[in-house]
Design an enzyme around this catalytic site. Structure first.
Site, PDB file in Angstrom:
ATOM      1  N   HIS A   1       0.839  -1.105  -0.132  1.00  0.00           N
ATOM      2  CA  HIS A   1      -0.095  -0.030   0.146  1.00  0.00           C
ATOM      3  C   HIS A   1       0.733   1.437  -0.064  1.00  0.00           C
ATOM      4  CE1 HIS A   1       0.291  -0.168   4.506  1.00  0.00           C
ATOM      5  NE2 HIS A   1       0.441   1.233   4.421  1.00  0.00           N
TER       6      HIS A   1
ATOM      7  N   ASP B   1       0.058  -7.695   1.449  1.00  0.00           N
ATOM      8  CA  ASP B   1       0.435  -6.012   1.624  1.00  0.00           C
ATOM      9  C   ASP B   1       1.896  -6.121   1.403  1.00  0.00           C
ATOM     10  OD1 ASP B   1       0.665  -3.327   1.630  1.00  0.00           O
ATOM     11  OD2 ASP B   1      -0.221  -3.458   3.798  1.00  0.00           O
TER      12      ASP B   1
ATOM     13  N   SER C   1       4.374   2.275   7.942  1.00  0.00           N
ATOM     14  CA  SER C   1       4.165   1.325   6.844  1.00  0.00           C
ATOM     15  C   SER C   1       5.540   0.741   6.029  1.00  0.00           C
ATOM     16  CB  SER C   1       3.210   1.872   5.842  1.00  0.00           C
ATOM     17  OG  SER C   1       1.870   2.164   6.204  1.00  0.00           O
TER      18      SER C   1
END
Length: 261
Positions: free
Chosen positions: A73, A119, A205
């Site tokens: 992402h 992911d 992230s």
């Protein structure tokens, strides 16, 4: 998607994003990362800052001389020319080695919709670097396994309260999968910590989750998203993509030009 202090985001990407497809980057620099962590106690030569226009937006892990693992992402829809890296530095704005990016590979299973999983992405550097890559572990280990997360982090859960320049670390542990909300069992790591009011947050992230000890760290996870229904980042649970289950996929891409560490 994850709602944090009124901002709708995917996973744990940075707030205040500029409108560049696939990249969530803070307009004023990074905002909350590892909440409740502390300054790095050692050098992590494999630590990567993904950047756009000089701003850190996601973390990553160097796994060979020219490949980085991060979260899907972070880079889905991004063009290689939009992303640069800083590798092996304790500060996101100085030191280490700077590179461009020549290729981005997003796992085909990744979707911003349910079900979760996939992911993970690979970023190919536009030149080899001399920093020591990190080895991908054979397996994460069961509940209770000690781990550590890294990021250029925040000490508070409030939005836009400033981010330290020094890399942050937080000791964590693997939790039973059932403790986390909407986790892809067998593909993701439910993660907790014994430190009160601490955990990764948006902006963290793609950054690494490690197991082992100083000088012998192995990569087990890449930061994905919040792990419970509480909108506060530091409520105690987070979800990391289990990098170890994607070893074959990673090797299938990186072995064409280099060897996974």
């Amino acid at each position: 998607m994850l709602r944090k202090t009124g901002v709708l985001m995917m996973g744990l990407a940075a707030a205040g994003a500029v409108l560049v497809p696939g990249i969530a980057v803070a307009a004023e620099g990074p905002t909350p990362y590892v909440i409740g962590g502390h300054d790095a106690t050692e050098d992590y030569p494999f630590m990567v800052s993904l950047q756009q226009d000089g701003h850190h937006f996601c973390g990553g892990s160097l796994i060979s001389e020219n490949w980085v693992v991060t979260a899907a992402h972070c880079v889905q829809g991004a063009r290689p020319g939009q992303v640069r890296t800083r590798i092996g530095a304790r500060q996101h704005n100085s030191g280490g080695t700077e590179t461009g990016v020549s290729q981005i590979v997003v796992h085909p299973d990744f979707s911003r919709q349910k079900p979760p999983g996939g992911d993970i992405a690979l970023v190919r550097l536009d030149k080899p670097v001399t920093e020591q890559p990190i080895k991908i572990a054979e397996a994460v280990g069961g509940a209770g396994t000690a781990t550590r997360i890294l990021g250029w982090g925040e000490h508070c859960a409030e939005e836009n309260c400033g981010a330290p320049e020094i890399l942050q670390e937080l000791d964590t542990k693997v939790m039973p999968a059932d403790d986390c909300r909407n986790v892809a069992t067998g593909k993701e790591i439910c993660t907790g910590t014994d430190t009160p009011d601490a955990m990764g947050c948006y902006g963290d992230s793609g950054g690494p989750q490690l197991k082992g000890r100083p000088g012998e760290w192995e990569l087990v996870g890449a930061t994905s998203r919040d792990g419970d229904a509480d909108p506060k980042c530091a409520s105690g649970l987070g979800i990391w993509t289990d990098v170890t289950v994607y070893r074959d996929w990673i090797a299938g891409h990186t072995s064409r030009t280099s060897t996974v560490a």
